[in-house]
Write a protein that holds these residues in place. Structure first.
Motif, PDB file in Angstrom:
ATOM      1  N   GLN A  63      -3.730  10.316   9.657  1.00 52.76           N
ATOM      2  CA  GLN A  63      -4.647   9.846  10.703  1.00 52.76           C
ATOM      3  C   GLN A  63      -3.845   9.012  11.696  1.00 52.76           C
ATOM      4  O   GLN A  63      -3.101   8.122  11.300  1.00 52.76           O
ATOM      5  N   VAL A  64      -3.994   9.329  12.972  1.00 51.65           N
ATOM      6  CA  VAL A  64      -3.325   8.543  14.018  1.00 51.65           C
ATOM      7  C   VAL A  64      -4.400   7.673  14.656  1.00 51.65           C
ATOM      8  O   VAL A  64      -5.268   8.155  15.378  1.00 51.65           O
ATOM      9  N   LEU A  65      -4.339   6.386  14.330  1.00 50.21           N
ATOM     10  CA  LEU A  65      -5.426   5.478  14.717  1.00 50.21           C
ATOM     11  C   LEU A  65      -4.975   4.568  15.864  1.00 50.21           C
ATOM     12  O   LEU A  65      -3.779   4.299  16.028  1.00 50.21           O
ATOM     13  N   SER A  66      -5.954   4.091  16.610  1.00 52.95           N
ATOM     14  CA  SER A  66      -5.626   3.178  17.719  1.00 52.95           C
ATOM     15  C   SER A  66      -6.447   1.907  17.582  1.00 52.95           C
ATOM     16  O   SER A  66      -7.377   1.837  16.778  1.00 52.95           O
ATOM     17  N   GLY A  67      -6.056   0.907  18.374  1.00 55.59           N
ATOM     18  CA  GLY A  67      -6.773  -0.372  18.324  1.00 55.59           C
ATOM     19  C   GLY A  67      -5.958  -1.395  17.555  1.00 55.59           C
ATOM     20  O   GLY A  67      -4.980  -1.062  16.895  1.00 55.59           O
ATOM     21  N   PRO A  68      -6.356  -2.665  17.634  1.00 54.88           N
ATOM     22  CA  PRO A  68      -5.546  -3.737  17.051  1.00 54.88           C
ATOM     23  C   PRO A  68      -5.552  -3.765  15.515  1.00 54.88           C
ATOM     24  O   PRO A  68      -4.561  -4.122  14.901  1.00 54.88           O
ATOM     25  N   ASP A  69      -6.651  -3.408  14.901  1.00 53.93           N
ATOM     26  CA  ASP A  69      -6.764  -3.466  13.430  1.00 53.93           C
ATOM     27  C   ASP A  69      -7.375  -2.171  12.921  1.00 53.93           C
ATOM     28  O   ASP A  69      -8.423  -2.172  12.256  1.00 53.93           O
ATOM     29  N   PRO A  70      -6.731  -1.033  13.189  1.00 51.23           N
ATOM     30  CA  PRO A  70      -7.424   0.240  12.957  1.00 51.23           C
ATOM     31  C   PRO A  70      -7.645   0.555  11.484  1.00 51.23           C
ATOM     32  O   PRO A  70      -8.659   1.166  11.140  1.00 51.23           O
ATOM     33  N   VAL A  71      -6.710   0.162  10.611  1.00 49.31           N
ATOM     34  CA  VAL A  71      -6.908   0.502   9.196  1.00 49.31           C
ATOM     35  C   VAL A  71      -8.020  -0.391   8.617  1.00 49.31           C
ATOM     36  O   VAL A  71      -8.869   0.071   7.849  1.00 49.31           O
ATOM     37  N   LEU A  72      -8.028  -1.644   9.032  1.00 54.26           N
ATOM     38  CA  LEU A  72      -9.124  -2.527   8.605  1.00 54.26           C
ATOM     39  C   LEU A  72     -10.461  -1.945   9.074  1.00 54.26           C
ATOM     40  O   LEU A  72     -11.443  -1.900   8.316  1.00 54.26           O
ATOM     41  N   ASP A  73     -10.490  -1.466  10.297  1.00 53.10           N
ATOM     42  CA  ASP A  73     -11.711  -0.898  10.848  1.00 53.10           C
ATOM     43  C   ASP A  73     -12.142   0.326  10.036  1.00 53.10           C
ATOM     44  O   ASP A  73     -13.333   0.518   9.767  1.00 53.10           O
ATOM     45  N   TRP A  74     -11.165   1.125   9.631  1.00 53.29           N
ATOM     46  CA  TRP A  74     -11.465   2.332   8.834  1.00 53.29           C
ATOM     47  C   TRP A  74     -12.077   1.928   7.495  1.00 53.29           C
ATOM     48  O   TRP A  74     -13.133   2.427   7.109  1.00 53.29           O
ATOM     49  N   VAL A  75     -11.412   1.005   6.769  1.00 57.22           N
ATOM     50  CA  VAL A  75     -11.898   0.695   5.416  1.00 57.22           C
ATOM     51  C   VAL A  75     -13.202  -0.100   5.440  1.00 57.22           C
ATOM     52  O   VAL A  75     -13.934  -0.110   4.450  1.00 57.22           O
ATOM     53  N   LYS A  76     -13.500  -0.728   6.589  1.00 56.67           N
ATOM     54  CA  LYS A  76     -14.796  -1.429   6.686  1.00 56.67           C
ATOM     55  C   LYS A  76     -15.955  -0.475   6.441  1.00 56.67           C
ATOM     56  O   LYS A  76     -17.004  -0.872   5.951  1.00 56.67           O
ATOM     57  N   GLY A  77     -15.765   0.806   6.809  1.00 57.17           N
ATOM     58  CA  GLY A  77     -16.851   1.782   6.646  1.00 57.17           C
ATOM     59  C   GLY A  77     -17.013   2.258   5.218  1.00 57.17           C
ATOM     60  O   GLY A  77     -18.010   2.895   4.892  1.00 57.17           O
ATOM     61  N   THR A  78     -16.014   1.974   4.351  1.00 47.48           N
ATOM     62  CA  THR A  78     -16.089   2.522   2.989  1.00 47.48           C
ATOM     63  C   THR A  78     -15.673   1.485   1.949  1.00 47.48           C
ATOM     64  O   THR A  78     -16.495   0.718   1.467  1.00 47.48           O
ATOM     65  N   ALA A  79     -14.365   1.424   1.639  1.00 46.72           N
ATOM     66  CA  ALA A  79     -13.914   0.657   0.467  1.00 46.72           C
ATOM     67  C   ALA A  79     -14.196  -0.841   0.569  1.00 46.72           C
ATOM     68  O   ALA A  79     -14.419  -1.515  -0.444  1.00 46.72           O
TER      69      ALA A  79
END
Ligand code: SAM
Length: 248
Positions: free
Chosen positions: A184-200
């Motif tokens: 996954q090629v993510l953008s934004g300042p905290d993209p992985v945090l943003d991703w895991v906020k939706g799940t784990a």
């Protein structure tokens, strides 16, 4: 509590494994199709488009997720139910479970029982994240150990492809099992945090007092930025997924 808006922020990336999974399901004219852990139902509706003559039923335990689902009875319906106990009311030609069984305690037994609900020649298609040893999840478990030592976060909630192949093979099915790591090629300042906020991260925040959320997010977010630093084209977030398709 699930948040369909946060989960839906990466809808396209999260849909891809569903499409890759369903490409291996050979059912031609199923009568009854079930999506266990359907979430807000957008992907369930795609099953209805693929098989326009089928009755398609989405099942999910979250009222919040189901509130976003658009039914079109009698062809497309949604039911609130827990995958541990809900079973179809007639033999199913296709059972799909996408990105759900990692949340279900005792999911191996649930899968065996769902195989028993298949019509002769029926299909069961499963897709789960296989990234529990990735830095995103190791760092989360470390943060939980500090902030919420009483909360159990399993490090091994799913099997690998060989494990699902054995499970479905022992249940008498032909099996197709594999794994894929999506970059996954993510953008934004905290993209992985943003991703895991939706799940784990969701059950962790639900268990933590609200006045401690910002501190945990700051600490975990900083650890994620070190583990997944931004590069020239964005933040690269490898995401392993495990797939299995069983044909009764
Ligand atoms: C990550 S979402 C997946 C949604 C959709 N299938 C997809 O592929 O995007 C996981 C879903 O599993 C549901 N879920 C978790 N535990 C469940 C259970 N025991 N029974 C039914 N649904 C469950 C959640 O409510 C959530 O909607």
């Amino acid at each position: 509590m699930w948040d369909p808006t946060q989960y839906g922020r990466y809808a396209e990336e999260r849909a891809r494994p569903f499409h890759d999974l369903m490409a291996r399901v050979g059912a031609l004219t199923p009568s009854y199709v079930v999506d266990v852990g359907c979430g807000s139902g957008e992907l369930t509706a795609l099953l209805g488009r693929r098989w326009p003559d089928a009755r398609v039923e989405g099942v999910d335990s979250s009222a919040e997720m189901l509130a976003g689902a658009t039914a079109s009875p009698p062809r497309l319906t949604f039911t609130r139910g827990d995958a541990r106990y809900w079973r179809p009311d007639q033999p199913a030609d296709v059972v799909v479970s996408s990105a759900t069984m990692q949340w279900v305690d005792g999911h191996e037994q649930v899968l065996r029982e769902l195989v028993d609900c298949l019509a002769p020649g029926g299909w069961l298609a499963l897709q789960v994240p296989g990234n529990f040893a990735a830095p995103s999840h190791v760092l989360l478990r470390e943060a939980v150990a500090r902030w919420l030592p009483t909360l159990e976060v399993r490090s091994d909630p799913v099997l690998d492809p060989a494990g699902y192949a054995s499970l479905f093979g022992a249940a008498g099915c032909r099996v197709d099992a594999w794994e894929t790591t999506y970059l996954q090629v993510l953008s934004g300042p905290d993209p992985v945090l943003d991703w895991v906020k939706g799940t784990a991260l969701r059950p962790v925040l639900a268990a933590l007092p609200v006045d401690q959320h910002d501190a945990l997010l700051a600490e975990y977010g900083a650890a994620l930025r070190s583990a997944y630093p931004p590069g020239e084209i964005g933040t690269l977030f490898p995401f392993r997924r495990v797939f299995a398709v069983a044909n009764a």
